[in-house]
Design a protein around this motif. Sequence first.
Motif, PDB file in Angstrom:
ATOM      1  N   SER A   1       6.867 -25.254 -23.484  1.00  0.00           N
ATOM      2  CA  SER A   1       5.731 -26.042 -23.956  1.00  0.00           C
ATOM      3  C   SER A   1       4.415 -25.265 -24.013  1.00  0.00           C
ATOM      4  O   SER A   1       3.359 -25.855 -24.185  1.00  0.00           O
ATOM      5  N   THR A   2       4.464 -23.931 -23.879  1.00  0.00           N
ATOM      6  CA  THR A   2       3.216 -23.165 -23.886  1.00  0.00           C
ATOM      7  C   THR A   2       3.223 -22.095 -24.963  1.00  0.00           C
ATOM      8  O   THR A   2       4.277 -21.720 -25.484  1.00  0.00           O
ATOM      9  N   ALA A   3       2.044 -21.594 -25.246  1.00  0.00           N
ATOM     10  CA  ALA A   3       1.931 -20.389 -26.057  1.00  0.00           C
ATOM     11  C   ALA A   3       2.401 -19.214 -25.204  1.00  0.00           C
ATOM     12  O   ALA A   3       2.437 -19.301 -23.978  1.00  0.00           O
ATOM     13  N   SER A   4       2.789 -18.126 -25.847  1.00  0.00           N
ATOM     14  CA  SER A   4       3.103 -16.900 -25.112  1.00  0.00           C
ATOM     15  C   SER A   4       1.803 -16.179 -24.810  1.00  0.00           C
ATOM     16  O   SER A   4       0.894 -16.132 -25.634  1.00  0.00           O
ATOM     17  N   LEU A   5       1.763 -15.588 -23.639  1.00  0.00           N
ATOM     18  CA  LEU A   5       0.597 -14.829 -23.212  1.00  0.00           C
ATOM     19  C   LEU A   5       1.083 -13.425 -22.866  1.00  0.00           C
ATOM     20  O   LEU A   5       1.972 -13.277 -22.050  1.00  0.00           O
ATOM     21  N   LYS A   6       0.544 -12.406 -23.516  1.00  0.00           N
ATOM     22  CA  LYS A   6       1.018 -11.036 -23.343  1.00  0.00           C
ATOM     23  C   LYS A   6      -0.100 -10.158 -22.820  1.00  0.00           C
ATOM     24  O   LYS A   6      -1.200 -10.174 -23.346  1.00  0.00           O
ATOM     25  N   LEU A   7       0.206  -9.404 -21.770  1.00  0.00           N
ATOM     26  CA  LEU A   7      -0.706  -8.420 -21.205  1.00  0.00           C
ATOM     27  C   LEU A   7       0.049  -7.105 -21.049  1.00  0.00           C
ATOM     28  O   LEU A   7       1.224  -7.112 -20.685  1.00  0.00           O
ATOM     29  N   GLU A   8      -0.628  -6.021 -21.337  1.00  0.00           N
ATOM     30  CA  GLU A   8      -0.032  -4.689 -21.171  1.00  0.00           C
ATOM     31  C   GLU A   8      -1.157  -3.683 -20.986  1.00  0.00           C
ATOM     32  O   GLU A   8      -2.196  -3.786 -21.624  1.00  0.00           O
ATOM     33  N   THR A   9      -0.921  -2.729 -20.107  1.00  0.00           N
ATOM     34  CA  THR A   9      -1.902  -1.671 -19.880  1.00  0.00           C
ATOM     35  C   THR A   9      -1.173  -0.356 -19.655  1.00  0.00           C
ATOM     36  O   THR A   9       0.007  -0.346 -19.292  1.00  0.00           O
ATOM     37  N   GLN A  10      -1.855   0.737 -19.894  1.00  0.00           N
ATOM     38  CA  GLN A  10      -1.291   2.070 -19.689  1.00  0.00           C
ATOM     39  C   GLN A  10      -1.832   2.658 -18.405  1.00  0.00           C
ATOM     40  O   GLN A  10      -3.020   2.524 -18.097  1.00  0.00           O
ATOM     41  N   VAL A  11      -0.944   3.325 -17.669  1.00  0.00           N
ATOM     42  CA  VAL A  11      -1.334   3.972 -16.417  1.00  0.00           C
ATOM     43  C   VAL A  11      -0.734   5.374 -16.366  1.00  0.00           C
ATOM     44  O   VAL A  11       0.266   5.661 -17.007  1.00  0.00           O
ATOM     45  N   LEU A  12      -1.371   6.224 -15.576  1.00  0.00           N
ATOM     46  CA  LEU A  12      -0.860   7.559 -15.296  1.00  0.00           C
ATOM     47  C   LEU A  12      -0.273   7.529 -13.893  1.00  0.00           C
ATOM     48  O   LEU A  12      -0.972   7.177 -12.936  1.00  0.00           O
ATOM     49  N   ALA A  13       0.991   7.856 -13.761  1.00  0.00           N
ATOM     50  CA  ALA A  13       1.618   7.922 -12.441  1.00  0.00           C
ATOM     51  C   ALA A  13       1.117   9.171 -11.728  1.00  0.00           C
ATOM     52  O   ALA A  13       1.064  10.253 -12.310  1.00  0.00           O
ATOM     53  N   THR A  14       0.742   9.009 -10.459  1.00  0.00           N
ATOM     54  CA  THR A  14       0.295  10.143  -9.644  1.00  0.00           C
ATOM     55  C   THR A  14       1.246  10.265  -8.453  1.00  0.00           C
ATOM     56  O   THR A  14       2.233   9.539  -8.358  1.00  0.00           O
ATOM     57  N   GLU A  15       0.929  11.153  -7.551  1.00  0.00           N
ATOM     58  CA  GLU A  15       1.756  11.344  -6.356  1.00  0.00           C
ATOM     59  C   GLU A  15       1.860  10.067  -5.523  1.00  0.00           C
ATOM     60  O   GLU A  15       2.889   9.796  -4.926  1.00  0.00           O
ATOM     61  N   THR A  16       0.786   9.279  -5.479  1.00  0.00           N
ATOM     62  CA  THR A  16       0.740   8.146  -4.547  1.00  0.00           C
ATOM     63  C   THR A  16       0.519   6.792  -5.189  1.00  0.00           C
ATOM     64  O   THR A  16       0.714   5.774  -4.535  1.00  0.00           O
ATOM     65  N   CYS A  17       0.091   6.744  -6.447  1.00  0.00           N
ATOM     66  CA  CYS A  17      -0.235   5.458  -7.075  1.00  0.00           C
ATOM     67  C   CYS A  17      -0.321   5.660  -8.584  1.00  0.00           C
ATOM     68  O   CYS A  17       0.240   6.607  -9.100  1.00  0.00           O
ATOM     69  N   VAL A  18      -1.040   4.778  -9.254  1.00  0.00           N
ATOM     70  CA  VAL A  18      -1.286   4.935 -10.681  1.00  0.00           C
ATOM     71  C   VAL A  18      -2.784   4.898 -10.935  1.00  0.00           C
ATOM     72  O   VAL A  18      -3.549   4.311 -10.179  1.00  0.00           O
TER      73      VAL A  18
END
Length: 177
Positions: A150-167
């Motif tokens: 019963s809802t519209a679709s909601l789309k989110l996307e982002t780009q990240v760089l993977a590092t040694e400990t996080c993004v």
Amino acid sequence: METKLLTCGPKTNPWYRECSDRECQLGKMIAFDTDMIGPYGYYADLSRSWTCGYTNMTDQQASIYSAARDQIEHNMALIRDGLSFAEFNEKSWQIPERFVPYRYSLAAHGVGMADEWPIVALHLDFEGSMGRHFKAGQVICVERLIASKSTASLKLETQVLATETCVERLDTFPWEM
């Protein structure tokens, strides 16, 4: 542009419906997904959703937006050098049952000159990638589509760089508040 999806209201669900000349109505959800080939041939893959006319979201719209954002932020926080895809799958945000029939099959994918390896399926569609893992230096798109019958679709996307400990998030385009 390699791919462009700009839809609104009922045209957002199910995802991948074609655009039309239908005018977006005030307060309806707009979903935009762009796969752009940019400077020097590098790829940018971002998705955002917002309401037409920048109106306040309804409680239902805000609820699905919050779910999509929670999933992206949870999954981004997991990615680091050496994390196996299987461990990512086990620890990833688990999509609530009401959204399962309308899910988007990917949780994350690589990006470079185009959509590239790795392809990490959503936990429900994950079939295992033994021995595969994230590596420092990879550019990863973390994405989520949330919708129900019963809802519209909601789309989110982002780009990240993977590092040694996080993004490290590579885009500065804000989330809706």
